[in-house]
Design a protein around this motif. Structure first.
Motif, PDB file in Angstrom:
ATOM      1  N   TYR A  57      14.050  36.820 -44.091  1.00 52.01           N
ATOM      2  CA  TYR A  57      13.116  37.081 -43.328  1.00 52.01           C
ATOM      3  C   TYR A  57      13.373  36.364 -41.932  1.00 52.01           C
ATOM      4  O   TYR A  57      13.709  35.120 -41.853  1.00 52.01           O
ATOM      5  N   SER A  58      13.068  36.860 -40.678  1.00 55.18           N
ATOM      6  CA  SER A  58      13.309  36.379 -39.443  1.00 55.18           C
ATOM      7  C   SER A  58      12.264  36.673 -38.727  1.00 55.18           C
ATOM      8  O   SER A  58      11.359  37.461 -38.548  1.00 55.18           O
ATOM      9  N   LYS A  59      11.833  35.489 -37.771  1.00 56.47           N
ATOM     10  CA  LYS A  59      10.923  35.711 -36.554  1.00 56.47           C
ATOM     11  C   LYS A  59      11.327  34.722 -35.462  1.00 56.47           C
ATOM     12  O   LYS A  59      12.116  33.631 -35.528  1.00 56.47           O
ATOM     13  N   THR A  60      11.172  35.335 -34.367  1.00 56.95           N
ATOM     14  CA  THR A  60      11.483  34.689 -32.996  1.00 56.95           C
ATOM     15  C   THR A  60      10.305  34.084 -32.411  1.00 56.95           C
ATOM     16  O   THR A  60       9.257  34.869 -32.084  1.00 56.95           O
ATOM     17  N   PHE A  61      10.110  32.783 -32.136  1.00 62.51           N
ATOM     18  CA  PHE A  61       8.905  32.169 -31.284  1.00 62.51           C
ATOM     19  C   PHE A  61       9.429  30.555 -30.944  1.00 62.51           C
ATOM     20  O   PHE A  61      10.266  30.190 -31.209  1.00 62.51           O
ATOM     21  N   SER A  62       8.437  30.213 -30.020  1.00 67.11           N
ATOM     22  CA  SER A  62       8.639  28.766 -29.700  1.00 67.11           C
ATOM     23  C   SER A  62       7.860  27.790 -30.604  1.00 67.11           C
ATOM     24  O   SER A  62       6.801  27.988 -31.045  1.00 67.11           O
ATOM     25  N   ILE A  63       8.765  26.937 -31.122  1.00 65.46           N
ATOM     26  CA  ILE A  63       8.044  25.744 -31.946  1.00 65.46           C
ATOM     27  C   ILE A  63       7.088  24.892 -31.356  1.00 65.46           C
ATOM     28  O   ILE A  63       6.848  24.299 -32.394  1.00 65.46           O
ATOM     29  N   THR A  64       6.890  25.112 -30.243  1.00 65.94           N
ATOM     30  CA  THR A  64       5.901  24.379 -29.588  1.00 65.94           C
ATOM     31  C   THR A  64       4.475  24.598 -29.868  1.00 65.94           C
ATOM     32  O   THR A  64       3.603  24.114 -29.532  1.00 65.94           O
ATOM     33  N   ASP A  65       4.382  25.934 -30.531  1.00 65.68           N
ATOM     34  CA  ASP A  65       3.327  26.478 -30.725  1.00 65.68           C
ATOM     35  C   ASP A  65       2.702  26.433 -32.262  1.00 65.68           C
ATOM     36  O   ASP A  65       3.331  26.974 -33.132  1.00 65.68           O
ATOM     37  N   GLU A  66       1.905  25.527 -32.580  1.00 67.98           N
ATOM     38  CA  GLU A  66       1.292  25.142 -33.631  1.00 67.98           C
ATOM     39  C   GLU A  66       1.003  26.281 -34.612  1.00 67.98           C
ATOM     40  O   GLU A  66       1.342  26.428 -35.689  1.00 67.98           O
ATOM     41  N   ASN A  67       0.241  27.134 -33.997  1.00 66.02           N
ATOM     42  CA  ASN A  67      -0.379  28.446 -34.714  1.00 66.02           C
ATOM     43  C   ASN A  67       0.870  29.217 -35.217  1.00 66.02           C
ATOM     44  O   ASN A  67       0.904  30.025 -36.164  1.00 66.02           O
ATOM     45  N   GLU A  68       1.928  29.538 -34.307  1.00 69.45           N
ATOM     46  CA  GLU A  68       2.955  30.266 -34.718  1.00 69.45           C
ATOM     47  C   GLU A  68       3.865  29.816 -35.918  1.00 69.45           C
ATOM     48  O   GLU A  68       4.164  30.385 -36.760  1.00 69.45           O
ATOM     49  N   ILE A  69       4.039  28.308 -35.842  1.00 68.79           N
ATOM     50  CA  ILE A  69       4.597  27.765 -36.936  1.00 68.79           C
ATOM     51  C   ILE A  69       3.979  27.931 -38.401  1.00 68.79           C
ATOM     52  O   ILE A  69       4.430  27.975 -39.449  1.00 68.79           O
ATOM     53  N   VAL A  70       2.516  27.731 -38.256  1.00 69.33           N
ATOM     54  CA  VAL A  70       1.743  27.750 -39.399  1.00 69.33           C
ATOM     55  C   VAL A  70       1.571  29.187 -39.959  1.00 69.33           C
ATOM     56  O   VAL A  70       1.936  29.690 -41.271  1.00 69.33           O
ATOM     57  N   GLN A  71       1.635  30.257 -39.045  1.00 75.80           N
ATOM     58  CA  GLN A  71       1.717  31.755 -39.496  1.00 75.80           C
ATOM     59  C   GLN A  71       3.112  31.834 -40.009  1.00 75.80           C
ATOM     60  O   GLN A  71       3.252  32.798 -40.998  1.00 75.80           O
ATOM     61  N   PHE A  72       4.072  31.480 -39.434  1.00 79.32           N
ATOM     62  CA  PHE A  72       5.540  31.609 -39.849  1.00 79.32           C
ATOM     63  C   PHE A  72       5.767  30.813 -41.055  1.00 79.32           C
ATOM     64  O   PHE A  72       6.312  31.829 -42.147  1.00 79.32           O
ATOM     65  N   VAL A  73       5.300  29.792 -41.361  1.00 79.60           N
ATOM     66  CA  VAL A  73       5.528  29.162 -42.913  1.00 79.60           C
ATOM     67  C   VAL A  73       4.650  30.085 -43.921  1.00 79.60           C
ATOM     68  O   VAL A  73       5.210  30.507 -45.064  1.00 79.60           O
ATOM     69  N   LYS A  74       3.421  30.651 -43.597  1.00 78.18           N
ATOM     70  CA  LYS A  74       2.731  31.407 -44.809  1.00 78.18           C
ATOM     71  C   LYS A  74       3.305  32.551 -44.817  1.00 78.18           C
ATOM     72  O   LYS A  74       3.347  33.365 -46.036  1.00 78.18           O
ATOM     73  N   GLU A  75       3.816  33.284 -43.812  1.00 78.21           N
ATOM     74  CA  GLU A  75       4.470  34.502 -43.833  1.00 78.21           C
ATOM     75  C   GLU A  75       5.775  34.629 -44.617  1.00 78.21           C
ATOM     76  O   GLU A  75       6.444  35.315 -45.555  1.00 78.21           O
ATOM     77  N   SER A  76       6.527  33.477 -44.410  1.00 77.78           N
ATOM     78  CA  SER A  76       7.732  33.143 -45.263  1.00 77.78           C
ATOM     79  C   SER A  76       7.541  33.156 -46.803  1.00 77.78           C
ATOM     80  O   SER A  76       8.312  33.666 -47.564  1.00 77.78           O
ATOM     81  N   ALA A  77       6.660  32.158 -47.007  1.00 79.28           N
ATOM     82  CA  ALA A  77       6.324  32.207 -48.432  1.00 79.28           C
ATOM     83  C   ALA A  77       5.841  33.758 -49.103  1.00 79.28           C
ATOM     84  O   ALA A  77       6.156  33.886 -50.144  1.00 79.28           O
ATOM     85  N   GLU A  78       5.190  34.353 -48.234  1.00 77.46           N
ATOM     86  CA  GLU A  78       4.498  35.773 -48.695  1.00 77.46           C
ATOM     87  C   GLU A  78       5.892  36.656 -48.800  1.00 77.46           C
ATOM     88  O   GLU A  78       6.104  37.294 -49.937  1.00 77.46           O
ATOM     89  N   GLN A  79       6.647  36.481 -48.012  1.00 78.47           N
ATOM     90  CA  GLN A  79       8.111  37.537 -48.120  1.00 78.47           C
ATOM     91  C   GLN A  79       8.918  37.003 -49.220  1.00 78.47           C
ATOM     92  O   GLN A  79       9.668  37.489 -49.713  1.00 78.47           O
ATOM     93  N   LEU A  80       9.151  35.470 -49.394  1.00 78.27           N
ATOM     94  CA  LEU A  80      10.052  35.265 -50.326  1.00 78.27           C
ATOM     95  C   LEU A  80       9.383  35.034 -51.515  1.00 78.27           C
ATOM     96  O   LEU A  80      10.470  34.581 -52.689  1.00 78.27           O
ATOM     97  N   GLY A  81       8.251  34.865 -51.870  1.00 78.99           N
ATOM     98  CA  GLY A  81       7.637  34.751 -53.077  1.00 78.99           C
ATOM     99  C   GLY A  81       7.389  32.974 -53.353  1.00 78.99           C
ATOM    100  O   GLY A  81       7.123  32.734 -54.400  1.00 78.99           O
ATOM    101  N   GLY A  82       7.365  32.153 -52.077  1.00 75.56           N
ATOM    102  CA  GLY A  82       7.194  30.743 -52.292  1.00 75.56           C
ATOM    103  C   GLY A  82       8.417  30.048 -51.569  1.00 75.56           C
ATOM    104  O   GLY A  82       9.121  30.644 -50.760  1.00 75.56           O
TER     105      GLY A  82
END
Length: 235
Positions: A57-82
């Motif tokens: 799973y891949s996503k492009t964003f600036s890691i200076t944005d906290e909301n983007e990080i939180v969303q990416f980790v959540k989506e990653s867990a959902e896509q990978l199953g943990g």
């Protein structure tokens, strides 16, 4: 030990050590969630990961944005199953110069990338790993944390900050069965540097060393992994 089907979040995956890690982890059969800030570089990486035939799973964003990080980790867990492993590899060294020359805005940006972002990734991944009492967090730091070099005070300070937090986190996370490793690469010949340094370590070699650390037996916890080229004597 094997990395096959391990669910791994990797930051800074589109270049340098991060890209080498992504490609090698995929070849080991890991399931990857990767992020970077360049869409063009991410397209190249995605094509290489697809050729390895491994789920990612891949996503492009600036890691200076906290909301983007939180969303990416959540989506990653959902896509990978943990999430089994987090590797904080993203970093920046954009404010070179003596302290009297460093602009506050440049320091703030480096703080956001080198300290604040890894902290947010750690926090979010830890809270996903904790209920399972298992997991590994790897923070790619730098030997600047161990040796004072002039003209890179901002980089040194921001990396040393996340190093200090990592040491505290290691003690806290061990109660939940989670391993925390600090990796300190010395000179690496990557585009991160303004000039080529073929006498330095290659990004592939550093990636292989990190993977070897991840492949340690379950009853071994590597706290610090220091890597230097033979030409380096700042220790």
């Amino acid at each position: 030990m094997t990395l096959e089907n391990k669910r791994i979040i990797l930051t800074g995956a589109t270049s340098g050590i991060g890209k080498s890690l992504a490609i090698r982890l995929a070849k080991h059969g890991a399931k990857l969630a990767v992020c970077g800030r360049s869409s063009e570089k991410m397209e190249v990486l995605t094509a290489e990961l697809q050729s390895a035939g491994q789920a990612h799973y891949s996503k492009t964003f600036s890691i200076t944005d906290e909301n983007e990080i939180v969303q990416f980790v959540k989506e990653s867990a959902e896509q990978l199953g943990g999430v089994d492993v987090l590797i904080n590899c993203a970093g920046a060294n954009t404010a070179r110069g003596q302290i009297g020359e460093i602009k506050t805005a440049d320091l703030d940006e480096m703080y956001a990338v080198n300290f604040r972002a890894p902290f947010i990734f750690m926090r979010e991944a830890y809270n996903l790993m904790k209920p399972h009492q298992n997991g590994t967090v790897v923070n790619v730091l730098s030997t600047v944390c161990l040796f004072s070099n002039e003209n890179i005070a901002a980089y040194t300070a921001t990396k040393a900050g996340i190093e200090a937090m990592t040491k505290v986190f290691r003690k806290e996370a061990r109660r939940e069965g989670i391993k925390v490793c600090s990796v300190y690469p010395g000179g690496v010949d990557t585009p991160f540097r303004a000039a080529d340094r073929p006498d330095y370590m290659s990004a592939d070699s550093v990636a292989d060393a990190i993977i070897a650390m991840l492949n340690m037996p379950e009853d071994v916890a590597v706290h610090d992994l220091i890597l230097r080229p033979m030409v380096e004597d700042n220790f």
